[in-house]
Design a protein around this motif. Structure first.
Motif: not given
Length: 434
Positions: A122-151
């Motif tokens: 998906k195309i979302v508002e994100t950060r790429i190369e020091g700028e905030t812009c519209k770009y493609f999301s990552a494979l794994i995305n987690a926004d405002h997820v305090d305590g998130f883990s990948i194990t």
């Protein structure tokens, strides 16, 4: 020190975090106890486990199952949170979005593989190369997820081969082709989150950056394996860990082999970048007990950095890296790099410390009140390596260099160049260039 002895030292230090921890940051302030805690998360303590194959996801590597896997994540969040478990097998997906209270666990033998078609991200508002812009999301995305883990000891596979091929084809057609124009997803993007842990997981074949942390704090990478191709078809811009505005990061006991820089500090770029709230400094980063295969640089400040302070890399080995510490100085951006310590490093490198102007894709603008860039209070000590040109430092009318310390350094250096006179108030103690 041979490789076996280096590996035993790193193992000893990782098992004894109390011995590996420092009392103070380079500026003299006390290091919080959080940085000595390398205790790994227990998945059983994170809540109910949602094994994706129990909820309709099929163990079929040829079947794209983005919606089915996302439905499990959404259900987990709706029912109060827990762990989304990827069992042994291969599961193909596009961009996934984790919610507050959810976690990702990959069992041994599990492979979560990204689609090789950018249309599945998906195309979302994100950060790429020091700028905030519209770009493609990552494979794994987690926004405002305090305590998130990948194990877990499973694998996140970016399936990047076709993306890499297309990038190099574009570069043949247009040598100035940027990363944005190549249209590639990152592997993991975590933003606006606190108390994050990524542990034990294998991350391979990322189409673009492996891990991008934006505006996060108290993030730990523990015993991770991060690999992207550095031979044949190389994985362009496959940075291992990009820290983009934030504070309190621990990278402990990781292996990194990527076709770009390993641990990279970012925060914004451009002549007016320091006036924008979306940009900001990076402070208090500890990288320790890590093993580097082939990387462009073990620790890099820039090219999209504003203010980096209290950074330590220590007790690390390098198989064959291009640089140990790289301070990228953008003429179009006000940059402040200070209180950086690199110590107890062994292995092979082309260059040890590199400080030079960085002008790739930069856009200078007129600004009368732009502050002058500088690097100061930079320390390299207890280093024993073979190199081609260890002290690769250039002066410039765009930045100032001061208060560098070189202590207990022994290098076999082809160039035999050491020019501390380029640095104001340089301190040299027991430096041997063979």
């Amino acid at each position: 020190m041979n490789k076996l002895a280096s590996s035993l030292l790193l193992l000893f230090l990782s098992l004894c975090p109390c011995l590996a921890s420092a009392d103070n940051w380079p500026d003299g302030t006390k290091m919080d106890k959080w940085f000595s805690d390398t205790t790994k998360l227990s998945v059983g303590s994170l809540g109910k486990q949602y094994v994706i194959t129990d909820y309709g996801v099929k163990n079929d590597p040829s079947l794209l199952q983005t919606e089915a896997i996302q439905a499990v994540i959404d259900r987990c969040a709706k029912e109060g949170g827990g762990v989304v478990v990827i069992p042994s097998g291969t599961f193909l997906t596009g961009s996934l979005f984790f919610k507050l209270g959810t976690h990702l666990h990959l069992q041994d033998g599990a492979i979560l593989r990204g689609s090789d078609r950018i249309a599945n991200f998906k195309i979302v508002e994100t950060r790429i190369e020091g700028e905030t812009c519209k770009y493609f999301s990552a494979l794994i995305n987690a926004d405002h997820v305090d305590g998130f883990s990948i194990t877990g000891k499973g694998t996140i596979d970016g399936n990047g081969y076709n993306y890499w091929n297309e990038f190099w084809i574009r570069r043949q057609w247009n040598p100035q082709c940027t990363n944005k124009e190549a249209q590639r997803p990152r592997l993991v993007y975590i933003s606006n989150s606190s108390n994050v842990t990524v542990q034990d997981v294998r991350e391979v074949n990322s189409p673009f950056w492996n891990n991008h942390l934006y505006n996060c704090d108290h993030v730990r990478f523990l015993s991770c394996y991060i690999y992207a191709s550095t031979k044949d078809v190389k994985a362009p811009s496959s940075d291992a860990i990009d820290i983009d505005k934030g504070h309190d990061f621990l990278v402990n006991g990781c292996f990194m082999n990527v076709n770009d820089d390993a641990v990279v500090l970012k925060g914004g770029k451009g002549t007016y970048a320091d006036t924008m709230a979306v940009n900001g400094p990076v402070e208090r980063v500890l990288v320790q007990n890590c093993h580097y295969g082939t990387v462009h640089s073990m620790l890099t400040l820039g090219s999209e950095s504003l203010h980096d302070r209290n950074i330590i890399m220590r007790n690390c080995t390098a198989d064959d890296v291009t640089r140990v510490l790289w301070l990228k100085m953008r003429p179009d951006t006000p940059q402040q790099y200070e209180y950086v310590t690199v110590e107890n490093i062994t292995g092979k490198t082309k260059s040890g410390v590199v400080v030079r102007p960085w002008t790739q894709f930069f856009k200078p603008m007129k600004r009368d009140d732009m502050s002058r860039s500088y690097c100061r209070n930079i320390t390299l000590k207890n280093i024993k390596m073979t190199s081609d040109n260890f002290f690769n430092i250039a002066s410039s009318d765009k930045y100032d260099l001061s208060d560098f310390t070189f202590e207990n350094i022994e290098v076999n250096d082809k160039q035999k160049i050491f020019t501390p006179e380029l640095i104001k108030h340089a301190v040299v103690k027991n430096v041997k260039i063979k």
